[in-house]
Scaffold this motif. Structure first.
Motif, mmCIF file in Angstrom:
data_model
loop_
_atom_site.group_PDB
_atom_site.id
_atom_site.type_symbol
_atom_site.label_atom_id
_atom_site.label_comp_id
_atom_site.label_asym_id
_atom_site.label_seq_id
_atom_site.Cartn_x
_atom_site.Cartn_y
_atom_site.Cartn_z
ATOM 1 N N MET A 182 -27.349 -16.631 29.070
ATOM 2 C CA MET A 182 -27.127 -17.932 29.722
ATOM 3 C C MET A 182 -25.691 -18.397 29.470
ATOM 4 O O MET A 182 -25.049 -18.974 30.345
ATOM 5 C CB MET A 182 -28.120 -18.981 29.180
ATOM 6 N N VAL A 183 -25.201 -18.138 28.255
ATOM 7 C CA VAL A 183 -23.817 -18.512 27.939
ATOM 8 C C VAL A 183 -22.864 -17.719 28.835
ATOM 9 O O VAL A 183 -21.951 -18.268 29.449
ATOM 10 C CB VAL A 183 -23.491 -18.260 26.452
ATOM 11 N N HIS A 184 -23.071 -16.402 28.906
ATOM 12 C CA HIS A 184 -22.247 -15.572 29.800
ATOM 13 C C HIS A 184 -22.247 -16.152 31.218
ATOM 14 O O HIS A 184 -21.205 -16.293 31.850
ATOM 15 C CB HIS A 184 -22.815 -14.148 29.881
ATOM 16 N N ASN A 185 -23.427 -16.455 31.717
ATOM 17 C CA ASN A 185 -23.563 -16.914 33.096
ATOM 18 C C ASN A 185 -22.838 -18.225 33.342
ATOM 19 O O ASN A 185 -22.119 -18.366 34.330
ATOM 20 C CB ASN A 185 -25.049 -17.110 33.428
ATOM 21 N N VAL A 186 -23.031 -19.161 32.437
ATOM 22 C CA VAL A 186 -22.487 -20.504 32.652
ATOM 23 C C VAL A 186 -20.981 -20.555 32.344
ATOM 24 O O VAL A 186 -20.197 -21.093 33.108
ATOM 25 C CB VAL A 186 -23.259 -21.533 31.790
ATOM 26 N N ASP A 241 -24.221 -1.237 34.629
ATOM 27 C CA ASP A 241 -25.295 -1.304 35.627
ATOM 28 C C ASP A 241 -26.664 -1.147 34.966
ATOM 29 O O ASP A 241 -27.609 -1.846 35.313
ATOM 30 C CB ASP A 241 -25.039 -0.270 36.720
ATOM 31 N N GLN A 242 -26.748 -0.242 33.982
ATOM 32 C CA GLN A 242 -27.984 -0.175 33.198
ATOM 33 C C GLN A 242 -28.202 -1.486 32.465
ATOM 34 O O GLN A 242 -29.320 -1.955 32.326
ATOM 35 C CB GLN A 242 -27.901 0.938 32.158
ATOM 36 N N LEU A 243 -27.090 -2.062 31.973
ATOM 37 C CA LEU A 243 -27.205 -3.319 31.234
ATOM 38 C C LEU A 243 -27.739 -4.425 32.146
ATOM 39 O O LEU A 243 -28.532 -5.260 31.712
ATOM 40 C CB LEU A 243 -25.841 -3.708 30.640
ATOM 41 N N MET A 244 -27.333 -4.411 33.428
ATOM 42 C CA MET A 244 -27.843 -5.429 34.343
ATOM 43 C C MET A 244 -29.357 -5.257 34.537
ATOM 44 O O MET A 244 -30.074 -6.241 34.719
ATOM 45 C CB MET A 244 -27.120 -5.376 35.690
ATOM 46 N N ILE A 245 -29.839 -4.019 34.501
ATOM 47 C CA ILE A 245 -31.297 -3.816 34.576
ATOM 48 C C ILE A 245 -31.944 -4.416 33.321
ATOM 49 O O ILE A 245 -32.920 -5.165 33.405
ATOM 50 C CB ILE A 245 -31.636 -2.320 34.734
ATOM 51 N N LEU A 246 -31.353 -4.140 32.151
ATOM 52 C CA LEU A 246 -31.894 -4.707 30.905
ATOM 53 C C LEU A 246 -31.763 -6.236 30.885
ATOM 54 O O LEU A 246 -32.510 -6.911 30.185
ATOM 55 C CB LEU A 246 -31.174 -4.118 29.686
ATOM 56 N N ASN A 247 -30.812 -6.759 31.663
ATOM 57 C CA ASN A 247 -30.630 -8.217 31.723
ATOM 58 C C ASN A 247 -31.690 -8.919 32.578
ATOM 59 O O ASN A 247 -31.680 -10.139 32.689
ATOM 60 C CB ASN A 247 -29.233 -8.556 32.266
ATOM 61 N N ARG A 261 -19.573 -15.509 44.507
ATOM 62 C CA ARG A 261 -19.478 -16.036 43.143
ATOM 63 C C ARG A 261 -18.071 -16.533 42.795
ATOM 64 O O ARG A 261 -17.912 -17.619 42.239
ATOM 65 C CB ARG A 261 -19.912 -14.940 42.166
ATOM 66 N N CYS A 262 -17.045 -15.740 43.122
ATOM 67 C CA CYS A 262 -15.686 -16.127 42.726
ATOM 68 C C CYS A 262 -15.200 -17.374 43.475
ATOM 69 O O CYS A 262 -14.715 -18.308 42.834
ATOM 70 C CB CYS A 262 -14.726 -14.949 42.876
ATOM 71 N N PRO A 263 -15.324 -17.436 44.820
ATOM 72 C CA PRO A 263 -14.931 -18.675 45.504
ATOM 73 C C PRO A 263 -15.688 -19.901 44.982
ATOM 74 O O PRO A 263 -15.136 -20.986 44.904
ATOM 75 C CB PRO A 263 -15.274 -18.399 46.972
ATOM 76 N N ARG A 290 -20.991 -14.757 34.998
ATOM 77 C CA ARG A 290 -21.932 -13.649 35.226
ATOM 78 C C ARG A 290 -22.268 -13.027 33.875
ATOM 79 O O ARG A 290 -21.497 -13.152 32.941
ATOM 80 C CB ARG A 290 -21.266 -12.619 36.157
ATOM 81 N N GLU A 291 -23.402 -12.330 33.780
ATOM 82 C CA GLU A 291 -23.774 -11.705 32.500
ATOM 83 C C GLU A 291 -22.776 -10.624 32.103
ATOM 84 O O GLU A 291 -22.467 -10.446 30.934
ATOM 85 C CB GLU A 291 -25.157 -11.035 32.565
#
Lengths: 269, 428
Positions: free
Chosen positions: B146-150, A20-26, A200-202, B154-155
């Motif tokens: 971008m590679v993760h996402n595509v 979750d921290q990584l998603m902030i950094l992302n 996202r998954c569907p 997801r990242e």
């Protein structure tokens, strides 16, 4: 006129994957701009700078899985005006809570480390609100970038972010994706699970595994169970699926109990 | 006089670790790399789960190495059920793991490690003096994501890579967008090498290191079925129990490893030194240019090795995309697995080193036993060796200096502590 003081923020993690921290950094393109709006006082994974002061906002990821986690959480609560749980681990324990009420800590210690429970100071993994008051929960494994960005900017403007209270199915239908549950018979958990991922998954042709957790007070677990049984999946398979991200969810724990009572009865016969 | 030097909580690393070094007089008495991130018990949870969703759970061991775990998990399952994937799948997986390497190394090299050498507590404050560098680093990290996402969806904790292939094949446009991002950020990857080659890399931790890394085959890479060791030996990944020899220690939630009785090192430095003859293009040139300082004796050189891998990975992503596009993208579906009672072992190189998964399945394809060996757990004993060597060399220095030195050493390994704390089953 003096500049208004920047809100003091701390970003913390208990036991989890750090995602979750990584998603902030992302949030790469806006990250520096976003962080510059805050006075960061504690961010163990990103900075060696630390100041033990009162915080306006504490973002906490991870589950309480040890006594050390619990002490840390209590200290964070004491020093923070607002405590926000980010990610499933901090809300309900996530995959770490998959076997709660099903496999004792003693058994887990024996299986993985080959030692007794008191070898380490472990607790059964739980979310933050089992121990302290939580002001806001942002779900996801991991959290969605847009959602955390929206939440943080809302708070900067003095607003509480809205919480999502409808299932993944709503977003799936809005996007016009074919229903993988009805059309392909895949064990999709979309009807039970909090939306916000834009299905996202569907979109990828996959069934939802429930990584944003069951919708609070709304999820009809019994109905989902019936649908999946009708599709030919057995109870143990379905319960395992429900438990991936719902181990601390009451309805799912009750279903597990019923199933194990039933299989004990069978064995007794 | 007895001194206890303690790094209470490591910062700018993923997860929670503590270092404790005890010095008595002129002697280093005790060294501990304590990992106090809560134990996570993945090997226990995964029992009875059907193989098809096993990678979705196991990748959650770690966020920054999520695709590494998922690919290790998928390869393990495919080995168990003898699934042979297509060439397109093989290339897409190669693209994914190189994208992960870019995302992870860009974060570590620029945001976590470099501030130590430029004198800042973090990259945010470093940005005040080096704004262009930090912005460029974020763009490079973004290209990896971008590679993760595509490719993965997801990242962090994607879902598109499956047992038998990919659920949805990326579009030509998505791949071209990644290619363009790689081309425009390649110079940032080269900048990383340049920055690390320019700063004075301290030598206080210099000592013998045993290195271990996967043999990627003909070309440099991160997927393989054999392990290379710096003693000149080569082993199938199935031999991992005798290569890693994990044991439980009281002071750490991560198990400790040893090879032939000594600690060893996995990660970028091991890979670069064991597979240097397989590097190509700019990465090979950069290795040649810096090979004199890239010694196996100095763990801190792992940062420079990561920077060279950044350049390699950017070039490889471009190459993989070119091959995919020239072959033409095919919506080929997943290769069916036929589950049976069997065991599989698989490995990949995660950004921080060799990662092994090992599962045993029942006849329905549900897990009956699982074991995971992570790079950080393998490195923990070697980290302790380095703290000891540095403490002995710097014994006259004040505590604050030593604390800083221990932190810099720990960070050089790019530890991923979340990964390390779910460990293996004890062999009874």
């Amino acid at each position: 006129m003096a500049k208004p003081e920047k809100p003091k923020i701390g970003i913390f993690s208990l036991t989890g994957c750090g995602g979750d921290q990584l998603m902030i950094l992302n949030l790469e393109p806006v990250l520096l701009d976003l962080l510059s709006r805050f006075d960061i006082k504690d961010f163990q994974e990103g900075s060696s700078y630390k100041e033990d002061v009162e915080l306006d906002i504490a973002l906490v990821e991870g589950s309480v899985s040890t006594k050390t986690d619990l002490e840390k959480l209590k200290k964070i609560r004491e020093r923070s005006k607002m405590l926000i749980a980010i990610g499933d681990c901090a809300i309900g324990g996530c995959v770490q809570a998959m076997r709660n009420g099903q496999m004792s800590m003693e058994e887990r210690m024996k299986k993985v480390y080959g030692v007794s429970e008191d070898y380490y100071d472990v607790l059964e993994p739980k979310g933050l609100s089992s121990y302290v008051k939580v002001d806001l929960e942002i779900p996801g494994c991991p959290i969605e970038k847009d959602e955390i960005l929206h939440a943080i900017t809302s708070l900067l403007h003095g607003d509480m972010p809205e919480e999502i209270d409808y299932p993944v199915c709503v977003e799936c239908k809005l996007n016009g994706y074919p229903c993988v549950l009805v059309e392909k018979g895949m064990p999709c958990l979309g009807p039970l699970v909090t939306a916000g991922c834009n299905a996202r998954c569907p979109r990828l042709g996959l069934d939802c595994i429930g990584c944003r957790g069951p919708i609070s007070d709304e999820a009809n677990v019994a109905a989902e169970l019936k649908v999946l049984l009708d599709k030919g999946y057995d109870e143990e398979y379905i319960l395992n699926r429900l438990r991936f991200f719902g181990g601390n969810f009451e309805d799912i724990q009750n279903l597990t109990k019923k199933l194990s009572e039933k299989s004990e009865k069978k064995e007794g016969e | 006089m007895r001194r206890v030097i303690e790094v209470e909580e490591l910062t700018r690393v993923e997860g929670h670790g503590r270092i404790e070094v005890v010095i008595e007089g002129t002697e280093v008495k005790d060294v501990k790399m304590a990992i106090f991130e809560g134990p996570r018990f993945f090997e226990a949870f995964i029992e009875s789960v059907h193989y098809e969703k096993v990678p979705d759970i196991m990748r959650r061991i770690c966020a920054i190495c999520t695709a590494s775990h998922s690919l290790a998990s998928i390869r393990t399952i495919e080995n168990a059920f003898d699934v042979k994937v297509t060439e397109q799948t093989r290339i897409l997986r190669d693209l994914l793991i190189h994208g992960e390497m870019i995302e992870s190394h860009a974060l570590h090299v620029f945001m976590l490690a470099l501030p130590d050498f430029l004198g800042f507590p973090d990259a945010i404050r470093m940005a005040s003096k080096y704004p262009e560098e930090v912005k460029a680093a974020l763009q490079l990290k973004h290209a990896g994501n971008m590679v993760h996402n595509v490719v993965s969806g997801r990242e962090v904790h994607g879902m598109n890579e499956r047992v038998g292939g990919f659920s949805k094949i990326p579009s030509e446009k998505e791949l071209k967008d990644i290619r363009a991002a790689m081309v425009s950020t390649k110079q940032t990857a080269e900048l990383a090498v340049d920055l690390f080659a320019k700063v004075e890399i301290p030598k206080y931790a210099e000592s013998e290191n045993t290195l271990m890394a996967l043999d990627p085959g003909e070309k440099y890479g991160f997927i393989g079925d054999y392990v290379l060791v710096s003693d000149g030996t080569r082993h199938p990944v199935q031999d991992y129990p005798s290569l890693t020899n994990e044991r439980t220690v009281k002071h750490s939630h991560a198990k400790f490893s040893s090879y032939k009785g000594s600690s060893y090192m996995v990660g970028a430095l091991s890979r670069i030194l064991l597979n240097r003859d397989k590097l190509e293009g700019t990465a090979a040139e950069l290795y040649e240019e810096h090979k004199d300082i890239l010694t196996s004796r100095n763990t801190l050189m792992n940062n420079l090795a990561q920077a060279i891998e950044l350049v390699h990975s950017v070039d490889r992503c471009i190459e993989d995309i070119d091959i995919l596009l020239s072959n033409g993208l095919k919506n080929e579906g997943l290769v069916e697995a036929e589950p049976r009672a069997s065991r599989g072992i698989g490995a990949v190189e995660a950004p921080r080193g060799t990662l092994y998964h090992d599962y045993t399945f029942d006849e329905n394809g549900c897990v009956v036993k699982a074991n995971v060996i992570t790079p950080t757990a393998q490195n923990a004993a070697n980290m302790e060796k380095d703290y000891r060597v540095a403490a002995e060399r710097l014994i006259k220095e004040p505590d604050e200096k030593l604390i800083n030195v221990f932190e810099i050493i720990a960070r050089a390994y790019d530890p991923c502590i979340s990964c390390s704390v779910h460990l293996t089953r004890i062999q009874k």
